[in-house]
Write an enzyme that holds these catalytic residues in place. Structure first.
Site, PDB file in Angstrom:
ATOM      1  N   ASP A 106       0.826  -1.210   0.000  1.00 28.47           N
ATOM      2  CA  ASP A 106       0.000   0.000   0.000  1.00 28.47           C
ATOM      3  C   ASP A 106       0.863   1.263   0.000  1.00 28.47           C
ATOM      4  OD1 ASP A 106      -2.358   1.415  -0.008  1.00 28.47           O
ATOM      5  OD2 ASP A 106      -2.756   1.159   2.130  1.00 28.47           O
ATOM      6  N   ASN A 141       1.178   3.510  -2.896  1.00 27.53           N
ATOM      7  CA  ASN A 141       1.696   3.952  -4.193  1.00 27.53           C
ATOM      8  C   ASN A 141       1.228   5.369  -4.548  1.00 27.53           C
ATOM      9  OD1 ASN A 141       2.621   1.372  -4.306  1.00 27.53           O
ATOM     10  ND2 ASN A 141       1.312   0.695  -6.002  1.00 27.53           N
ATOM     11  N   TRP A 183       2.924   7.980  -2.425  1.00 27.69           N
ATOM     12  CA  TRP A 183       4.330   8.093  -2.846  1.00 27.69           C
ATOM     13  C   TRP A 183       4.445   9.006  -4.070  1.00 27.69           C
ATOM     14  CZ3 TRP A 183       7.105   6.984  -7.257  1.00 27.69           C
ATOM     15  CH2 TRP A 183       8.501   6.924  -7.126  1.00 27.69           C
ATOM     16  N   HIS A 230       2.315   3.406  -9.016  1.00 28.70           N
ATOM     17  CA  HIS A 230       2.098   1.985  -9.320  1.00 28.70           C
ATOM     18  C   HIS A 230       3.276   1.431 -10.139  1.00 28.70           C
ATOM     19  CE1 HIS A 230      -1.759   2.436  -7.576  1.00 28.70           C
ATOM     20  NE2 HIS A 230      -2.319   3.095  -8.564  1.00 28.70           N
ATOM     21  N   GLU A 280     -12.371  -4.399  -4.250  1.00 25.73           N
ATOM     22  CA  GLU A 280     -12.849  -3.017  -4.062  1.00 25.73           C
ATOM     23  C   GLU A 280     -12.140  -2.042  -5.002  1.00 25.73           C
ATOM     24  OE1 GLU A 280     -12.010  -5.130  -1.589  1.00 25.73           O
ATOM     25  OE2 GLU A 280     -14.005  -5.427  -0.708  1.00 25.73           O
ATOM     26  N   ASN A 281     -10.928  -2.382  -5.434  1.00 22.30           N
ATOM     27  CA  ASN A 281     -10.175  -1.463  -6.303  1.00 22.30           C
ATOM     28  C   ASN A 281     -10.828  -1.267  -7.671  1.00 22.30           C
ATOM     29  OD1 ASN A 281      -6.916  -2.580  -5.030  1.00 22.30           O
ATOM     30  ND2 ASN A 281      -8.156  -0.836  -4.379  1.00 22.30           N
ATOM     31  N   TRP A 282     -11.736  -2.174  -8.056  1.00 24.49           N
ATOM     32  CA  TRP A 282     -12.446  -1.992  -9.333  1.00 24.49           C
ATOM     33  C   TRP A 282     -13.239  -0.680  -9.354  1.00 24.49           C
ATOM     34  CZ3 TRP A 282     -11.034  -4.630 -13.360  1.00 24.49           C
ATOM     35  CH2 TRP A 282     -10.662  -5.976 -13.258  1.00 24.49           C
ATOM     36  N   ARG A 292       2.081  -4.901   6.195  1.00 25.05           N
ATOM     37  CA  ARG A 292       1.360  -3.866   5.452  1.00 25.05           C
ATOM     38  C   ARG A 292       2.188  -2.597   5.481  1.00 25.05           C
ATOM     39  NH1 ARG A 292      -4.899  -2.479   4.540  1.00 25.05           N
ATOM     40  NH2 ARG A 292      -4.586  -0.677   3.182  1.00 25.05           N
ATOM     41  N   ARG A 311      -4.816  -1.954   8.868  1.00 24.43           N
ATOM     42  CA  ARG A 311      -6.038  -2.719   8.634  1.00 24.43           C
ATOM     43  C   ARG A 311      -5.751  -3.804   7.606  1.00 24.43           C
ATOM     44  NH1 ARG A 311      -7.361   2.553   6.943  1.00 24.43           N
ATOM     45  NH2 ARG A 311      -6.977   2.894   4.729  1.00 24.43           N
TER      46      ARG A 311
HETATM   47  C1  IPE Z   1      -5.420  -2.645  -0.216  1.00 19.71           C
HETATM   48  O1  IPE Z   1      -5.081  -1.305  -0.402  1.00 19.71           O
HETATM   49  C2  IPE Z   1      -5.416  -3.355  -1.534  1.00 19.71           C
HETATM   50  C3  IPE Z   1      -4.099  -3.492  -2.164  1.00 19.71           C
HETATM   51  C4  IPE Z   1      -2.960  -3.167  -1.618  1.00 19.71           C
HETATM   52  C5  IPE Z   1      -4.118  -4.066  -3.483  1.00 19.71           C
HETATM   53  P1  IPE Z   1      -6.194  -0.182  -0.525  1.00 19.71           P
HETATM   54  O2  IPE Z   1      -5.490   1.122  -0.611  1.00 19.71           O
HETATM   55  O3  IPE Z   1      -7.149  -0.500  -1.618  1.00 19.71           O
HETATM   56  O4  IPE Z   1      -6.974  -0.344   0.873  1.00 19.71           O
HETATM   57  P2  IPE Z   1      -7.781   0.700   1.753  1.00 19.71           P
HETATM   58  O5  IPE Z   1      -8.797   1.326   0.868  1.00 19.71           O
HETATM   59  O6  IPE Z   1      -6.803   1.696   2.245  1.00 19.71           O
HETATM   60  O7  IPE Z   1      -8.359  -0.108   2.854  1.00 19.71           O
HETATM   61  C1  IPE Z   2      -1.606   0.361  -3.363  1.00 23.27           C
HETATM   62  O1  IPE Z   2      -1.382   1.720  -3.372  1.00 23.27           O
HETATM   63  C2  IPE Z   2      -1.848  -0.202  -4.742  1.00 23.27           C
HETATM   64  C3  IPE Z   2      -3.236  -0.594  -5.016  1.00 23.27           C
HETATM   65  C4  IPE Z   2      -4.201  -0.590  -4.124  1.00 23.27           C
HETATM   66  C5  IPE Z   2      -3.536  -1.033  -6.352  1.00 23.27           C
HETATM   67  P1  IPE Z   2      -2.574   2.763  -3.389  1.00 23.27           P
HETATM   68  O2  IPE Z   2      -2.952   3.045  -4.796  1.00 23.27           O
HETATM   69  O3  IPE Z   2      -3.685   2.297  -2.518  1.00 23.27           O
HETATM   70  O4  IPE Z   2      -1.884   4.042  -2.761  1.00 23.27           O
HETATM   71  P2  IPE Z   2      -2.460   5.006  -1.632  1.00 23.27           P
HETATM   72  O5  IPE Z   2      -2.919   4.140  -0.495  1.00 23.27           O
HETATM   73  O6  IPE Z   2      -3.608   5.758  -2.243  1.00 23.27           O
HETATM   74  O7  IPE Z   2      -1.322   5.879  -1.269  1.00 23.27           O
HETATM   75 MG    MG Z   3      -4.055   2.448  -0.548  1.00 25.05          MG
END
Ligand code: IPE
Ligand code: IPE
Ligand code: MG
Length: 247
Positions: free
Chosen positions: A17, A19, A22, A35, A65-67, A186, A192
């Site tokens: 988590d 990216n 960063w 990413h 959920e990322n979808w 994490r 979480r």
């Molecule tokens: C969890 O990160 C999923 C991945 C690392 C692929 P998220 O950024 O989606 O999670 P939340 O929304 O902070 O819980």
């Molecule tokens: C994790 O980084 C990668 C994915 C969930 C795909 P994030 O994209 O969630 O980065 P933050 O949490 O918004 O910084």
């Molecule tokens: Mg994240």
């Protein structure tokens, strides 16, 4: 007094988590740059883990959920995945890493599925470490899929409800044939689980680090492994039962 387990985890799982944060911190205008750098962090981490002797590394790359993220970001993530699979095949082969994937893979774009299957097949006989990508993965979805499977078995008479036990449930999880993670890391300071391997991490040790995923490197992995080695894993027992010879 607790007694450290002094061992190397067999299976490490990482929630990669941070990216987006960063990329923002670096002054990039798009989260996608984070990413892209995340792929480099995964290459470094997987290589280090294999060298150290970790047998299973499972990484959360894209959640159910990322979808729901903006389409532009989802599309970019899918294309980064395809490119990375193509580009990193040699890294996997050089390090004798077998690629595996878990999640609702059927929901990934066809080109991702094809590229994924190609690399999985190409690395199938590698035996130093198994790298599992959790893609379109959600633990509740995995459990729902497993429950549906169990219900079908029961309805057809192949499974008696009273015979259902934890081992049977595990047979229907995406992670069947894999040991449970011993350690979950994490990054990015969030504390979480975000729908990751809920069943499988029942007794995993948790390690949270403020490091953003693109900055993650071998020393951070080593720090997590050292913290793990210092923990006593009691799994419901008393300290005396786990380490009977320690005063
Ligand atoms: C969890 O990160 C999923 C991945 C690392 C692929 P998220 O950024 O989606 O999670 P939340 O929304 O902070 O819980
Ligand atoms: C994790 O980084 C990668 C994915 C969930 C795909 P994030 O994209 O969630 O980065 P933050 O949490 O918004 O910084
Ligand atoms: Mg994240």
């Amino acid at each position: 007094m607790s007694t450290p387990n002094n061992s190397l985890p067999q299976h490490v799982a990482i929630i990669m988590d941070g990216n987006g944060r960063w990329a923002k911190k670096q002054g990039f205008l798009t989260r996608v740059r984070g990413h892209e750098s995340g792929v480099e962090a995964l290459r470094r981490t997987a290589t280090a883990a294999a060298e150290i002797g970790i047998r299973y590394l499972t990484v959360y790359a894209f959640s159910s959920e990322n979808w729901a993220r903006p389409k532009l970001e989802v599309d970019a993530l899918m294309s980064i995945l395809v490119n990375a699979l193509h580009k990193e095949l040699s890294t996997l082969q050089e390090n004798r890493i077998k690629l595996h994937a878990i999640g609702r893979l059927q929901d990934l774009p066809a080109v991702c599925q094809r590229q994924l299957n190609e690399v999985i097949e190409a690395t199938a006989t590698n035996n130093r470490m198994t790298l599992t990508l959790a893609l379109s993965y959600g633990s509740r979805e995995e459990l729902v899929d497993a429950f549906q499977h169990v219900a079908r078995e029961a309805a057809s008479g192949r499974l008696r409800p009273e015979d259902l036990d934890a081992k049977t449930v595990e047979r229907f999880l995406y992670t069947t044939d894999m040991p449970d993670p011993d350690l979950v890391i994490r990054t990015s300071g969030e504390q979480r689980i975000s729908n990751f391997l809920l069943w499988q991490i029942s007794y995993a040790e948790l390690f949270f680090t403020p490091v953003l995923w693109p900055d993650f490197d071998r020393p951070h992995l080593e720090e997590a492994l050292a913290a793990y080695a210092g923990r006593e894993r009691r799994k419901g027992l008393t300290s005396e039962q786990v380490a009977p010879n320690v005063a």
